[in-house]
Design a protein around this motif. Structure first.
Motif, PDB file in Angstrom:
ATOM      1  N   ASN A 899       2.686  10.991  -7.408  1.00  0.00           N
ATOM      2  CA  ASN A 899       1.654  10.049  -7.834  1.00  0.00           C
ATOM      3  C   ASN A 899       1.049   9.325  -6.630  1.00  0.00           C
ATOM      4  O   ASN A 899      -0.178   9.188  -6.515  1.00  0.00           O
ATOM      5  N   LYS A 903      -2.842   9.772  -5.156  1.00  0.00           N
ATOM      6  CA  LYS A 903      -3.703   8.595  -5.106  1.00  0.00           C
ATOM      7  C   LYS A 903      -4.214   8.339  -3.694  1.00  0.00           C
ATOM      8  O   LYS A 903      -5.355   7.902  -3.511  1.00  0.00           O
ATOM      9  N   PHE A 915       4.143  16.238 -14.029  1.00  0.00           N
ATOM     10  CA  PHE A 915       4.268  15.185 -15.039  1.00  0.00           C
ATOM     11  C   PHE A 915       4.461  15.783 -16.429  1.00  0.00           C
ATOM     12  O   PHE A 915       5.221  15.249 -17.240  1.00  0.00           O
ATOM     13  N   GLU A 929       3.517   6.986 -20.727  1.00  0.00           N
ATOM     14  CA  GLU A 929       3.577   6.892 -19.277  1.00  0.00           C
ATOM     15  C   GLU A 929       2.932   8.114 -18.623  1.00  0.00           C
ATOM     16  O   GLU A 929       2.193   7.986 -17.639  1.00  0.00           O
ATOM     17  N   HIS A 932      -0.804   7.866 -18.929  1.00  0.00           N
ATOM     18  CA  HIS A 932      -1.349   6.885 -17.992  1.00  0.00           C
ATOM     19  C   HIS A 932      -1.467   7.476 -16.592  1.00  0.00           C
ATOM     20  O   HIS A 932      -2.509   7.334 -15.925  1.00  0.00           O
ATOM     21  N   ASN A 933      -0.427   8.153 -16.147  1.00  0.00           N
ATOM     22  CA  ASN A 933      -0.464   8.755 -14.813  1.00  0.00           C
ATOM     23  C   ASN A 933      -1.525   9.844 -14.716  1.00  0.00           C
ATOM     24  O   ASN A 933      -2.269   9.933 -13.732  1.00  0.00           O
ATOM     25  N   GLU A 936      -5.050   8.336 -14.542  1.00  0.00           N
ATOM     26  CA  GLU A 936      -5.362   7.800 -13.219  1.00  0.00           C
ATOM     27  C   GLU A 936      -5.698   8.914 -12.230  1.00  0.00           C
ATOM     28  O   GLU A 936      -6.685   8.823 -11.477  1.00  0.00           O
TER      29      GLU A 936
END
Length: 1554
Positions: A899, A903, A915, A929, A932-933, A936
């Motif tokens: 992650n 990023k 994931f 979760e 969400h990852n 993003e």
């Protein structure tokens, strides 16, 4: 004796003189003054009888016009009254005149300088001391008493002596206490002076009234309470004079709060009233009451105070703001009051208010309270204020930042004198620094706050540094990154501005065109560092034209790192003064002067930090020491010039025996060594030796920084010094001492100086493989088995360090792509990923193997930055498999690393597949979760793609981002060991987990999160949709490069993915031709058949067909318990909102309503809809939701109502008469996912005149709502008027292009479901007698009404029906006959067949020609036999009905009759006699699935909120179906249910409540 006689003689003479008063005023005054009654009477023992005869009570004295005479007469009479007490010296009439005279003298008390003021005070004191005023009550001088009270209130002032105030108070209290009843006018007089800001009323009068009320509280309480109750109830007739009762309550609360106990319920009522002005006045009153200092809130007022706090959630913004201000005053008046925690908690809740003005006021209130009492204020509440730095409103964010900076400044002042804890509010600067990531906030504003607003101007540098170190020690990674970003921008601007100034100076001396171009390029570079580059460039162009040399000198001085803090502020102020506030560059230069100067950190800060570090290194605070080193390293990285002059201090700290200091100074030298190189080497020649020692014997971090420092402080980039160090490191490898540091040093040398490393690289690799990696971890011949994650062995650590060294050797700073031999390293990593060691034969425990796998996976991630094209597919898959490891710590660390790398744009997004592979249990927390990852990472990919396209719009990537992740995901899933063999097994359940993984990724990619925020526009979503389809089709056209046998699996998974895409995006129509794209050659290659047979075959229908997709979609539904709990929770939210009268946000309301509509039928198969009829999931169809609510309400109303139960049910479906099958069979078919037989199409179903509507298989409200295509047709039908004829209505339906009832179920309207479209029009139906409504309801549970989208009809009364025109004497003999029955509403007869007769109830069953059926008592109806007589006719027994002909009969109880259709091509829609329900009544919305009384809640406020907030009142009214709910008491419901068991036609409900 003689003397006594002489005195009596004098009294006689005085009496005679008074009996004949002189005519002259002066003589009379002289006589009255001579009459010193007090002196004489002291000497007279028997003078009382005489003074009864003193003629001062004569009319001449009492009615004298002179004021002085009146005062003297009143004085004499008061003395006489005192002497003669308790006997009255005069008659009642005279006494009335005397008291009138005395009261008249009180008006002169207002002039304290008058000569007669003393006598007037004496009269007042005498009246009070001897209780003479009580006689006025006996004389019933009520008006005079009221006048006296009025006089007291008028003349009283703060200048009066205390005895005057006391005497007035005593007189008033005596009169009130001695009164039997308090007169209304007297109460009016007392209360009229209460209140603030009253014209003509002094504060002394108000205090006097309050003191009197306090002393006479018991006497005044009943009448005051009666007045207040009357006023609070809206009755103002109790007192003649209008009095502001809120002001009365305010003053009484201060003097006698016990009086107000009885009116608390009335005050509560004002808080809850719908009248805004009254509610605002009540809030203002109570807020001022509770904020009174020294007036604690008693126990009896606690409920009122709690209700007052609840007004923080009032629906009116102004009321909420007012309450916020008042509760702030409550806290500031007494911060330690018992209610303080409750008030603070209530205030904190309103930080999330939906109105930004309220949020801003709450921020102001909390910060004001915190500044007022900083020591006792809870820091948790201040942290909640800091959350408003992320508010959606820019005004709130900016204001919160200013107030937090102000709070921190006050905290710094308080902490200077040790009056507050040093750690209380040190987190505030970190929250402000975080705002640099906010695009709405200007970085210039944040920097100005950090430089000048956080600290008091007079604060010494030492205290500033002390706070900065405390602040920096509490920074997290995000805040450190934000501060680094700020310093980096400042560094770039300083460098560009310095370059610009030098270029401009050269150009002024004689520049060329090329120099001017450089200046323009430099300006453009500086403009990119501002929030508004365009405006900044305009300002720079204006600045470039300025000729004032003072401006340029000041700018140069600001750029000088030697400028002190105070000098920098002075230069900035001088610069702005030169320009002036009206200059167009004033604001820009204010920003530029802060950004380019060293106001944040300067050389004074650096010296003070080094000084504090030297103080702390010997046993001091390790936290402060570490913070000082980290801050120095950051300053050295971005402002290395500030370290100039501190070289000696750096070297001395490096020599200290402190590990933190050594590491920190080495880090500083690694960052700033290149800048201070010359002076550092001249200061001390031992720096190299100190750093080399750290490389050999220090920690791994010390070794890393020391190697970098050696490379920085030497002129040849460290080649010479590192060569010597490198030789020593390799030579001592065999000694195996300090191996962790040595391996770290070797790896860093490889990164920094690759030529040096390559000289003895083979020796290092051989040592690592032979002496470390191939060693087994054994103790006494047995493997050391450990199970805890942290129980890692030393050998395993060495192996991990060795792997890191090898990885660093392939990631040099320069020319990494030229390094050969990467394949050998990847082979080592592959073995470790597979076995946990470089070989199966090496023994180690499971924990060590897990750590080794993690280290290898992290190594692959790091190598992928430079060597991604070299990493084999199998290594990629093995790396992804780490996310499935049985050690949760391993999985967590690995996913966090992925992650972070993605990023930071250091890793290819394809690794995000990990994931999805990490999901083991599909619980909500884990899935949430992962979503969400993924969201993003997808947003980051799209941002990168947008930047790339903006810079290089013509570039064509092989696979579009972020959709390219899908290619790797499909390949990883297919090659996963758990993937089923599609060639051997076709078990659908084996694909459940794979379907969920693929569905989760596609839903996030195409739809975004649950709120529909996909991070892109509609065009972007369409582009993504097209790209996903193209990828799947391209995979179907390709073969697997790694394993050709896996190609079929990839094709099958692609088919499943396409089906998922179709289910997610139903409204996308892509008519463009599907073209294959180039896939990564390491994964796929074009198949030999070129995919000709891959696109159209039906080989994988078992996996992606309708039944399979129904099975897969059922996996996404929660269980019944979860649905029930959610529904209960939603109902509680709505009920609480309705009770409190507070507003519920529209988005939350729609989510609740949508969830209630969608969760009712989740236990059965979801109907498949046309793609063009479903709205996108990120849009909320308000009108559809309102219709859904109304339909639910109608169905529940019908389940409660009584009426006729239909024994048989038919639906008019075009030219045929189709009967609906048994409910139980249909529901079973739905559960099994079977296809439903579609009926023939028809414009609209027949509307029943009977109020009892059979609930067969209507669709659920969700299904109705999903048919968006027909929503407006449905709304038209809801609004149709009763005077529209059947023919006009039919033609209108045809003009609209379809059935008005198109939202009805298939069996009713004949609209074909996509899954049932294979059935032809001639499908035969089995007819059997349907059950009654009660039986059907029991079988189907929540079955829906036939008329679920038809207006509810009011039951007609039987009293208005005409009696039958024929007597029924044959009863059952009429069975089989044709008759016509009169319908009053339509004013016509309708023909039908008498089907059966019930002798017990004396009722006939009528089957109308249009398929309607009704049970009637023909004795009470108007009917006639048809002209063909009453001869019974039977229907032919037939089960199958031809599709090309009209229905000719049906099977009914063994009796059949032929029914001839008058027109086979059209349907005669008849309006029967059930009257339309009245329009305009209140509507009630039923939420939930049950029809209990508890589930019926008023929905009028909900509908109004929807109308107002969506501003679509007209469309909403057209789409809403007016529904009238009948609320019944419990006994009515009982009777209603009893009547429902034995239904009667035309039965009327006992009560109907609108």
């Amino acid at each position: 004796m003689a003397q006594k006689q002489q005195q009596q003689q004098q009294l006689r003479e005085l009496g005679s003189k008074l009996d004949s008063p002189p005519a002259s005023k002066d003589a009379l005054i002289k006589l009255l003054k001579f009459t010193n009654v007090s002196d004489i009477l002291i000497q007279q023992m028997n003078g009382r009888a005489f003074f009864k005869k003193v003629p001062t009570s004569k009319k001449e004295y009492l009615n004298h016009q002179d004021r002085d005479v009146k005062v003297l007469v009143a004085t004499c009479i008061c003395e006489i009254t005192r002497i003669t007490a308790p006997e009255a010296p005069y008659s009642d009439d005279v006494l009335r005149d005397i008291f009138n005279l005395i009261v008249g003298t009180f008006s002169g008390l207002s002039d304290i300088n008058s000569p007669s003021f003393g006598r007037r005070v004496l009269i007042l004191e005498t009246l009070a001391r001897y209780r003479s005023c009580v006689v006025m009550l006996d004389l019933e001088c009520h008006d005079l008493i009221n006048e006296m009270f009025n006089t007291f209130f008028v003349v009283i002032s703060d200048d009066h002596p205390e005895n005057v105030l006391t005497s007035m108070q005593t007189i008033m209290v005596l009169i009130l206490e001695e009164s039997e009843d308090v007169q209304e006018n007297l109460l009016n007089t007392i209360l009229s002076v209460l209140g603030r800001k009253k014209n003509g009323i002094s504060m002394a009068a108000r205090k006097l009234s309050m003191k009197v009320i306090e002393l006479c509280a018991g006497k005044l309480e009943p009448c005051i309470k009666q007045f207040l109750v009357s006023a609070l109830s809206g009755d103002s007739s109790y007192l003649k004079t209008p009095i502001e009762y809120h002001e009365v309550i305010y003053d009484i609360y201060q003097c006698a709060p016990q009086i107000l106990h009885g009116i608390i319920p009335y005050l509560t009522g004002e808080l809850l009233t719908d009248k805004l002005d009254i509610r605002q006045k009540a809030v203002s009153l109570l807020g001022e009451l509770f904020a009174l200092p020294g007036c604690p809130i008693s126990e009896s007022f606690q409920p009122l105070f709690s209700e007052f706090l609840k007004r923080l959630t009032d629906r009116v913004v102004d009321v909420r703001v007012s309450v916020v201000e008042h509760v702030k005053n409550c806290l500031m008046s007494n911060p330690s009051r018992p209610e303080a925690p409750q008030i603070i908690s209530a205030l904190s809740d309103r930080l999330m208010d939906y109105d930004e003005n309220v949020r801003k006021h709450v921020v102001a209130a909390i910060c004001d309270v915190a500044c007022h009492s900083l020591k006792g204020f809870p820091t948790e509440t201040a942290k909640l204020v800091a959350e408003r730095l992320r508010d959606k409103s820019l005004a709130v964010k900016g204001y919160a930042m200013e107030r937090l900076a102000e709070l921190y400044k006050l905290y710094c002042l308080k902490s200077a004198d040790d009056s507050i804890s040093i750690d209380g509010f040190e987190w505030i600067p970190g929250k402000i620094v975080r705002c640099l990531y906010d695009k709405d906030l200007r970085s210039e504003t944040i920097e100005l706050i950090l430089c000048g607003s956080m600290f008091p101007p007079e604060m010494p540098i030492k205290d500033r540094v002390k706070h900065w170190l405390a602040v920096f020690s509490g920074f997290d990674k995000v805040e450190v990154k934000a501060l680094e970003q700020l310093l980096m921008q400042k560094q770039r601007l300083q460098q560009e501005l310095q370059n610009y100034l030098s270029l401009r100076q050269t150009y002024q001396e004689g520049g060329t065109v090329d120099l001017q171009k450089k200046i323009s390029a430099c300006i453009r570079s500086m403009c990119r560092l501002f929030n508004d580059p365009v405006k900044s460039e305009e300002s720079f162009q204006i600045l470039n034209q300025l000729k004032d040399m003072n401006i340029w000198k000041l700018l140069t001085s600001l750029l000088d790192p030697c400028t002190s803090f105070r000098q920098a502020w002075t230069f900035r102020d001088d610069l702005l003064k030169i320009l002036g506030e009206r200059h167009p560059l004033y604001d820009f230069m204010g920003i530029l002067s802060v950004k380019c100067s060293y106001l944040l950190f300067n050389q004074e800060y650096v010296k003070e930090i080094l000084s504090m570090a030297s103080e702390q290194h010997s046993g001091g605070d390790r936290k402060v020491l570490a913070s000082s080193m980290n801050l120095l390293a950051m300053i050295g990285c971005f402002s290395p010039l500030l370290l100039a002059g501190s070289e000696e201090d750096l070297v001395s700290l490096l020599k200290e025996d402190n590990e933190i200091t050594k590491e920190g100074i080495a880090h500083v030298l690694a960052k700033a060594g290149g800048t201070i190189r010359e002076k550092l080497c001249s200061t001390s020649s031992s720096v190299d030796l100190l750093l080399e020692r750290l490389c050999l014997e220090g920690s791994r971090k010390q070794a890393k920084y020391s190697v970098q420092a050696l490379a920085a402080i030497t002129q040849d980039e460290g080649l010479k010094s590192l060569s010597v160090l490198y030789k020593r490191l390799v030579d001592i490898l065999e000694e195996k001492t300090h191996l962790p540091s040595i391996l770290q040093s070797l790896g860093c040398i490889a990164q920094t100086a690759m030529p040096v490393f390559e000289t003895r690289e083979d020796e290092i690799i051989d040592f690592i493989r032979g002496k470390i990696l191939e060693q087994s971890n054994q103790i006494n011949g047995a493997t050391n088995d450990k199970t805890e994650w942290n129980e890692i062995s030393e050998l395993c650590l060495l192996k991990i360090f060795s792997i890191k060294t090898l990885v660093k050797s392939y990631l040099p700073v320069k020319d990494a792509h030229l390094r050969p031999g990467i394949e050998k390293l990847l082979e080592i990593l592959k073995k470790i990923l597979s076995f946990g060691e470089v070989s199966k034969d090496i023994k180690s425990n499971d924990v060590d193997k897990a750590h080794m796998r993690l280290a290898s996976a992290k190594a692959v991630l790091r190598l992928s930055r430079q060597w991604d094209h070299k990493i084999p597919v199998d290594v990629f898959h093995l790396t992804l498999s780490i996310s499935e490891d049985h050690y949760p710590e391993l999985r967590r660390i690995f996913l966090i690393k992925i992650n972070r790398y993605i990023k930071e744009r250091l890793l290819d997004p394809k690794y995000a597949c990990a994931f999805l592979l990490n999901i083991n249990e599909w619980n909500s927390i884990e899935v949430r979760e992962v979503k969400h990852n993924l969201l993003e990472l997808i947003q980051i990919c799209r941002q990168v793609k947008a930047r790339q396209l903006s810079r290089q719009p013509d570039t064509n990537s092989l696979v579009p981002y972020p959709e390219h992740i899908l290619v790797y995901l499909v390949h990883a899933l297919v090659h996963h060991p758990s993937f089923p063999n599609v060639n051997q097994s076709k078990e659908i359940h084996a694909f459940d987990h794979i379907y969920r993984q693929l569905h989760l990724f596609l839903s996030v990619l195409l739809l975004g999160d649950e709120s529909g925020q996909s991070g892109g526009s509609i065009n972007l979503n369409k582009e993504c949709y097209t790209a996903v389809k193209t990828i799947f089709h391209s995979i179907k056209c390709s073969e697997d490069t790694v394993d050709r046998e896996k190609s079929n699996a990839s094709h099958a998974l692609s088919e499943l993915g396409l089906s998922i895409v179709k289910s997610l995006i139903r409204d996308q129509t892509d008519t463009s031709e599907i073209t294959a794209i180039s896939l990564p050659p390491s994964l796929y290659k074009l198949s030999e058949s070129n995919g000709e047979n891959s696109l159209d075959n039906k080989e994988y229908d078992w996996l992606c067909g309708a039944s399979a997709m129904a099975h897969f979609e059922a996996l996404n539904f929660p269980n019944k318990e979860q649905v029930g709990s959610d529904a209960d929770k939603n109902e509680m939210v709505l009920e609480d909102s309705d009770k409190e009268g507070n507003e519920l946000p529209l988005s939350k309301m729609m989510k609740i309503l949508k969830s209630q509509g969608s969760k009712k039928k989740k236990i059965v198969k979801k109907h498949t809809l046309n793609r063009d009829t479903k709205l996108p999931e990120n849009e909320i169809d308000v009108l559809g939701m309102v219709r859904e609510i109304n339909l639910d309400s109608l169905e529940q109303t019908q389940s409660l109502e009584t009426g006729n139960l239909i024994n048989r049910e038919y639906y008019n479906c075009g030219p045929t008469l189709t009967k609906i099958k048994d409910e139980k069979v249909l529901s079973s078919q739905k559960r099994k996912g079977n296809k439903t037989i579609s009926a023939l199409s028809v414009p609209t179903p027949k509307r029943k005149r009977s109020t009892s509507v059979h609930r067969s298989h209507s669709k659920s409200p969700k299904d109705l709502n999903e048919n968006r295509k027909f929503s407006y047709l449905q709304s038209f039908r809801m609004d149709e008027k009763p005077n529209i004829s059947s023919k006009k209505r039919l033609s209108l339906e045809q003009d609209l292009g379809g059935s008005i009832g198109s939202d009805l179920p298939i069996s009713e309207t004949g609209i074909k479901d996509p899954e049932t479209s294979d059935f032809g029009a001639g499908v035969s139906h089995d007819f059997k007698k349907p059950t009654t409504q009660m039986e059907s309801d029991k079988k189907t549970g929540n079955s829906k009404s036939l008329a679920s989208n038809v207006k509810k009809r009011k039951r007609r009364s039987i009293a208005g029906l005409a009696k039958c025109s024929h007597s029924v004497e044959w009863n059952d003999e009429l069975v089989g006959s044709r008759i016509k029955v009169w319908w009053p509403l339509d004013k016509k007869f309708y023909e039908g067949v008498v089907q059966s007769y019930d002798p017990g109830k004396k009722k006939h069953t009528i089957l109308y020609d249009d398929g309607d059926m009704e049970v009637l008592n023909l004795d009470k109806e108007k009917w006639e036999p048809l002209s063909n007589g009453c001869t019974p006719r039977k229907l032919p027994k037939s089960e199958n009905l031809p599709s090309d002909k009209g229905l000719s009969g049906e099977k009914l109880k063994g009796k059949s009759k032929t029914i001839h259709s008058q027109n086979k091509n059209s349907i005669k829609i008849k309006r029967k006699r059930t009257p339309k329900e009245p329009v305009g009544r209140d509507r009630t919305i039923v939420l939930g699935g049950s029809a209990s009384a508890d589930s019926i809640v008023s929905g009028s406020s909900l509908i109004m909120i929807l109308i107002c907030q969506m501003s679509t009142q007209i469309l909403l009214q057209r789409s809403m179906m007016p529904i009238q709910m009948h609320q019944k008491s419990s006994w009515q419901l009982h009777q209603f249910q009893q009547r429902k068991k034995t239904p009667k036609r035309g039965q009327i409900m006992s009560q109907q409540i609108q």
